[in-house]
Scaffold this active site. Sequence first.
Site, PDB file in Angstrom:
ATOM      1  N   ASN A 106      10.398 -31.824  21.998  1.00 52.40           N
ATOM      2  CA  ASN A 106       9.202 -31.605  22.820  1.00 52.40           C
ATOM      3  C   ASN A 106       8.599 -30.210  22.546  1.00 52.40           C
ATOM      4  OD1 ASN A 106       7.192 -31.966  24.944  1.00 52.40           O
ATOM      5  ND2 ASN A 106       8.492 -33.629  25.623  1.00 52.40           N
ATOM      6  N   ARG A 107       7.753 -29.741  23.452  1.00 53.32           N
ATOM      7  CA  ARG A 107       6.907 -28.583  23.124  1.00 53.32           C
ATOM      8  C   ARG A 107       7.458 -27.251  23.643  1.00 53.32           C
ATOM      9  NH1 ARG A 107       3.767 -33.030  23.539  1.00 53.32           N
ATOM     10  NH2 ARG A 107       2.212 -33.264  21.890  1.00 53.32           N
ATOM     11  N   HIS A 132       8.804 -30.486  18.663  1.00 51.13           N
ATOM     12  CA  HIS A 132       9.941 -31.197  18.077  1.00 51.13           C
ATOM     13  C   HIS A 132      10.680 -30.414  16.981  1.00 51.13           C
ATOM     14  CE1 HIS A 132       9.054 -34.489  20.596  1.00 51.13           C
ATOM     15  NE2 HIS A 132       8.180 -35.135  19.858  1.00 51.13           N
ATOM     16  N   HIS A 206      13.946 -40.298  19.192  1.00 54.81           N
ATOM     17  CA  HIS A 206      12.517 -40.593  19.338  1.00 54.81           C
ATOM     18  C   HIS A 206      12.176 -42.041  18.967  1.00 54.81           C
ATOM     19  CE1 HIS A 206       8.236 -39.831  19.470  1.00 54.81           C
ATOM     20  NE2 HIS A 206       8.439 -38.557  19.741  1.00 54.81           N
ATOM     21  N   TYR A 208      10.781 -45.742  19.064  1.00 54.04           N
ATOM     22  CA  TYR A 208       9.676 -46.477  19.691  1.00 54.04           C
ATOM     23  C   TYR A 208      10.147 -47.919  19.867  1.00 54.04           C
ATOM     24  CZ  TYR A 208       6.394 -42.819  18.093  1.00 54.04           C
ATOM     25  OH  TYR A 208       5.738 -41.636  17.866  1.00 54.04           O
ATOM     26  N   ASP A 278       2.342 -39.468  28.696  1.00 58.51           N
ATOM     27  CA  ASP A 278       3.004 -38.617  27.705  1.00 58.51           C
ATOM     28  C   ASP A 278       3.608 -37.459  28.497  1.00 58.51           C
ATOM     29  OD1 ASP A 278       3.898 -37.403  25.455  1.00 58.51           O
ATOM     30  OD2 ASP A 278       1.942 -37.107  24.508  1.00 58.51           O
ATOM     31  N   GLN A 312      10.992 -38.361  28.634  1.00 61.16           N
ATOM     32  CA  GLN A 312       9.573 -38.366  28.300  1.00 61.16           C
ATOM     33  C   GLN A 312       9.147 -39.818  28.103  1.00 61.16           C
ATOM     34  OE1 GLN A 312       7.863 -35.415  27.856  1.00 61.16           O
ATOM     35  NE2 GLN A 312       5.945 -36.021  26.870  1.00 61.16           N
ATOM     36  N   GLU A 340      12.242 -40.763  25.755  1.00 62.50           N
ATOM     37  CA  GLU A 340      12.986 -39.691  25.082  1.00 62.50           C
ATOM     38  C   GLU A 340      13.760 -38.914  26.136  1.00 62.50           C
ATOM     39  OE1 GLU A 340       9.815 -37.506  22.911  1.00 62.50           O
ATOM     40  OE2 GLU A 340       8.725 -39.362  23.209  1.00 62.50           O
TER      41      GLU A 340
HETATM   42  C1  GAL Z   1       6.027 -37.363  21.612  1.00 64.26           C
HETATM   43  C2  GAL Z   1       5.077 -36.379  22.231  1.00 64.26           C
HETATM   44  C3  GAL Z   1       3.670 -36.844  21.911  1.00 64.26           C
HETATM   45  C4  GAL Z   1       3.487 -36.981  20.414  1.00 64.26           C
HETATM   46  C5  GAL Z   1       4.604 -37.840  19.843  1.00 64.26           C
HETATM   47  C6  GAL Z   1       4.577 -37.889  18.336  1.00 64.26           C
HETATM   48  O1  GAL Z   1       7.336 -36.995  21.903  1.00 64.26           O
HETATM   49  O2  GAL Z   1       5.290 -36.282  23.619  1.00 64.26           O
HETATM   50  O3  GAL Z   1       2.709 -35.968  22.455  1.00 64.26           O
HETATM   51  O4  GAL Z   1       3.477 -35.711  19.835  1.00 64.26           O
HETATM   52  O5  GAL Z   1       5.846 -37.349  20.222  1.00 64.26           O
HETATM   53  O6  GAL Z   1       3.410 -38.419  17.855  1.00 64.26           O
END
Ligand code: GAL
Length: 375
Positions: A106-107, A132, A206, A208, A278, A312, A340
């Site tokens: 994350n950020r 990340h 991460h 999906y 998000d 997340q 996440e």
């Molecule tokens: C997520 C993040 C999103 C985007 C994504 C990758 O973890 O919260 O904002 O960056 O990864 O595309």
Amino acid sequence: MRKLNLFLGSVLVLFMFGISSCGNKAKEMVTTENFGSFDGKEVSLFTLTNAKGDVVKLTNYGAAIVEVNVPDRNGDKANITFGYETLDGYLAGDAYFGKVVGQYANRIAKGKFTLDEVEYTLALNNFPNSLHGGPAGWHSRVWTAEVLKGTDFPAVKFTYNKPDMEEGYPGNVVAEVVYNWTDDNELIMDYKVTTDRRSVINITNHAYFNLHGSGNGDILDHEVLIRASAFTPVDPTLIPTGELRPVEGTPFDFRTPHLIGERIGEEYDQLILGRGYDHNFVLDNVEEVDAEVYDPSTGRVLQVITDQPGVQLYTGNFLDGTQTGRGGKVYQYRSGLCLETQHFPDSPNQASFPSVILTPEEPFLSSTTYKFGVR
Ligand code: GAL
């Protein structure tokens, strides 16, 4: 004497047979094929098959989950996670499909944090922030792989040795993740991270998911439950403001199940800033299952169980149909969702959030499970 020799001989044969069959057991559950090479290192594709015959595929590039093949309520199997067909796909891809993300998932605001009065500067790969673990974070590294032997379930361990100050993070850090694929279709991810110098840590997977089968429509019709009474609202650059906002009365209340599409289009400040969901949810951590996704059409269920304080929910708001995955599937806008498990974003700069400091004295140990079933 001859009898004794015969007896000892048989014991020896039985013993050797026992050892080799026990060793083979784990081997047969995991097969390894070449997936190319990167950075002078061999990359492999691992196929884990449990007693049900259900299959998970992994690669040591980014310690990633490549496929999860599980049945729907009629027994029809499909791959429900995003992955690329080839290593070149992974090298070109930028959306972290199935990868282990570190050293800080994350950020981190403006790519800066201060630890023990020293300021550290990270690359800004998500302007104006660092995302990340930076552009060459752990998701982009070839991890060492070991197929574990003598285990009850197929299991593979990936290890990454991160040199001091790589991507701006202090410490020679050793990160390990063990993927266990049980006969109950649980993918248990056990993490261990050690350091020789004080640092920060936030690690996640991460993946999906689209429970219809990846590449088959969007996830707006997926029903989601998240056992979280609060979430962390963000500023326009998706950095938490520091507020823990109760979910009560907001489109972020998933304490009872709601379809993703039900409220995602509401004119709610945080849905507008996030372009959808998000956001980090502050988990109650009171029941075993922290989050659940259900697809009414196929009956598939994903349960998320974690010891981490946050998760997340990301609804694939940046997916745009430019990524083609396994089987030629194109991943469109909102065609996958991520859960996440993590510490809160930007924690190194937010003293009120749970600590993310990693010390040489205490390894970071954590476990998250994705459990797949039907209803
Ligand atoms: C997520 C993040 C999103 C985007 C994504 C990758 O973890 O919260 O904002 O960056 O990864 O595309």
